[in-house]
Design an enzyme around this catalytic site. Structure first.
Site, PDB file in Angstrom:
ATOM      1  N   ASP A 147     -28.558  -3.016 -19.501  1.00 43.76           N
ATOM      2  CA  ASP A 147     -28.313  -2.191 -20.696  1.00 43.76           C
ATOM      3  C   ASP A 147     -28.630  -0.715 -20.438  1.00 43.76           C
ATOM      4  OD1 ASP A 147     -27.577  -1.835 -23.355  1.00 43.76           O
ATOM      5  OD2 ASP A 147     -28.857  -3.439 -24.113  1.00 43.76           O
ATOM      6  N   ASP A 203     -21.779  -2.123 -30.000  1.00 47.98           N
ATOM      7  CA  ASP A 203     -21.931  -3.572 -30.202  1.00 47.98           C
ATOM      8  C   ASP A 203     -20.929  -4.156 -31.194  1.00 47.98           C
ATOM      9  OD1 ASP A 203     -24.067  -3.113 -28.598  1.00 47.98           O
ATOM     10  OD2 ASP A 203     -25.559  -3.999 -29.933  1.00 47.98           O
TER      11      ASP A 203
END
Ligand code: GLA
Length: 386
Positions: A147, A203
């Protein structure tokens, strides 16, 4: 002595070379990831049950392979800098969990972050890249989602390349999933940085087209951002429009079919994001439709693209091996849509046999017009075969 050292150097570099050339993710990775449904609420029993369910539901049979724990499995580092898993939630340790997943004939994945901390404030890998990669390899990790939170002024390509080198040096083939949300256009450098897939957007959310101020969005909004990226995807390196929301309750079955179909048209990684232990029959059928999955997994590895946009009605096109084609008609409106398509108008001139992949029926040839009704927020997904 000199000769021996030289020989060892040659041997060592050929091992590294072999690792760098291991061919992985030649088709888009398929699996399950904990984040969409469970967030930080992860523990070893749940992960084991998910591995069991992947086998028992028929998903393994349909091609799903990776069980990936997302954020929140890690809590700290020991005095030597080794990453420590949450011992309350993972009392048997991550290696034992990976062994369990492997015993089911599946592969095991984990999550970290290129910055100092993960998005949930757990320890990131910055400064520990080689140590972490060695640890993961020792545990038997097969997939790393990496990430981009708390990266401060780090350069994205350099940060991801660093972790990729660490993975290569670890000696284990590990699928490298770049999760940088599209901020620095990873499609331009992700392949060079060693990524097997890279997120292209913020997201995904559990809805049709909702958005949040931190960049989350429903799948249809993500879809709109994929068109034009098709030239960057191919075997071993894929655009990743994020994990699936199929079966999470925010989409009805028709919408789930549309979301899943379009992800297959995009040659997207298919990471289920729902509770596999508790799926309705219809959701299981959607996620395990082998003819639809075959569109995604086609060996040519071409990402589909939009060839017609009439506002609420779109046509998506995916070239497939043997000059076959997948076509997806998408109805974005909340009313049913009647279609009567002349294939010439889509520049499809050969005579193909047509199969409807959700009806699981052969439905004529491209010599005739194609007519049908698309449900509100629905699709018709066709395979055209020479
Ligand atoms: C980011 C990622 C998500 C998930 C969370 C975990 O938001 O994009 O997919 O991994 O972090 O904290």
């Amino acid at each position: 002595m000199k000769k021996i050292i030289l020989l060892l150097m040659v041997l060592f570099s050929s091992v590294i070379y072999a690792q760098e050339n291991v061919k992985i993710a030649l088709t888009p990775p398929m699996g399950w990831n904990s984040w969409n449904k469970f967030g930080c609420d992860v523990d070893e029993n749940m992960i084991k049950e998910m591995a069991d369910a992947m086998v028992n539901s028929g998903m393994k049979d349909a091609g799903y392979e990776y069980i990936v724990i997302d954020d929140c499995w890690q809590v700290s580092r020991d005095s030597l800098g080794n990453i420590i898993a949450d011992t309350e939630r993972f009392p048997s340790g991550i290696k034992a969990l990976a062994d369990y997943v492997h015993s089911k004939g599946l592969k095991f994945g984990i999550y970290s972050d290129a910055g100092m901390k993960t998005c949930q404030g757990r320890p990131g890998s910055r400064g520990y890249e080689y140590q972490d990669a060695r640890t993961y390899a020792g545990w038997g990790v097969d997939y790393l989602k990496y990430d981009w939170c708390n990266h401060s002024t780090q350069n994205a390509k350099a940060s991801y390349s660093l972790m990729k080198n660490a993975i290569v040096k670890s000696g284990r083939p590990i699928v490298f999933s770049i999760c940088e949300w599209g901020t620095n256009k990873p499609w331009l450098w992700g392949k060079e940085a060693g990524g097997n897939l890279w997120r292209t957007t913020g997201d995904i959310l559990n809805c049709w087209d909702c958005t949040t101020d931190w960049g989350g969005m429903g799948w249809i909004k993500i879809l709109d951002l994929q068109n034009g990226l098709e030239s960057y995807a191919g075997p071993g390196h894929w655009n990743d429009p994020d994990m699936l929301e199929v079966g999470n309750g925010g989409l009805n079955d028709t919408e789930c079919i549309a979301h899943f179909s379009l992800w297959c048209m995009l040659a997207a990684p298919l990471m289920a994001g729902n509770d596999l232990r508790d799926m309705s029959e219809s959701i299981t059928e959607i996620l395990t439709n082998k003819e639809v999955i075959a569109i995604d997994q086609d060996v040519l590895g071409k990402q589909g693209y939009k060839i017609r946009d009439d506002g609420d009605f779109e046509v998506w096109y995916k070239p497939m091996e043997s000059e076959n084609i997948a076509i997806c008609f998408l109805n974005r409106s909340t009313n049913a849509k009647e279609i009567n398509i002349d294939w010439n108008s889509l520049d499809i001139k050969n005579n193909y046999k047509i199969r409807d992949l959700w009806k699981k029926k052969d439905v004529g040839t491209t010599n005739e017009k194609f007519s049908g009704t698309i449900e509100p927020h629905g699709v018709i997904l066709l395979k055209l075969t020479n």
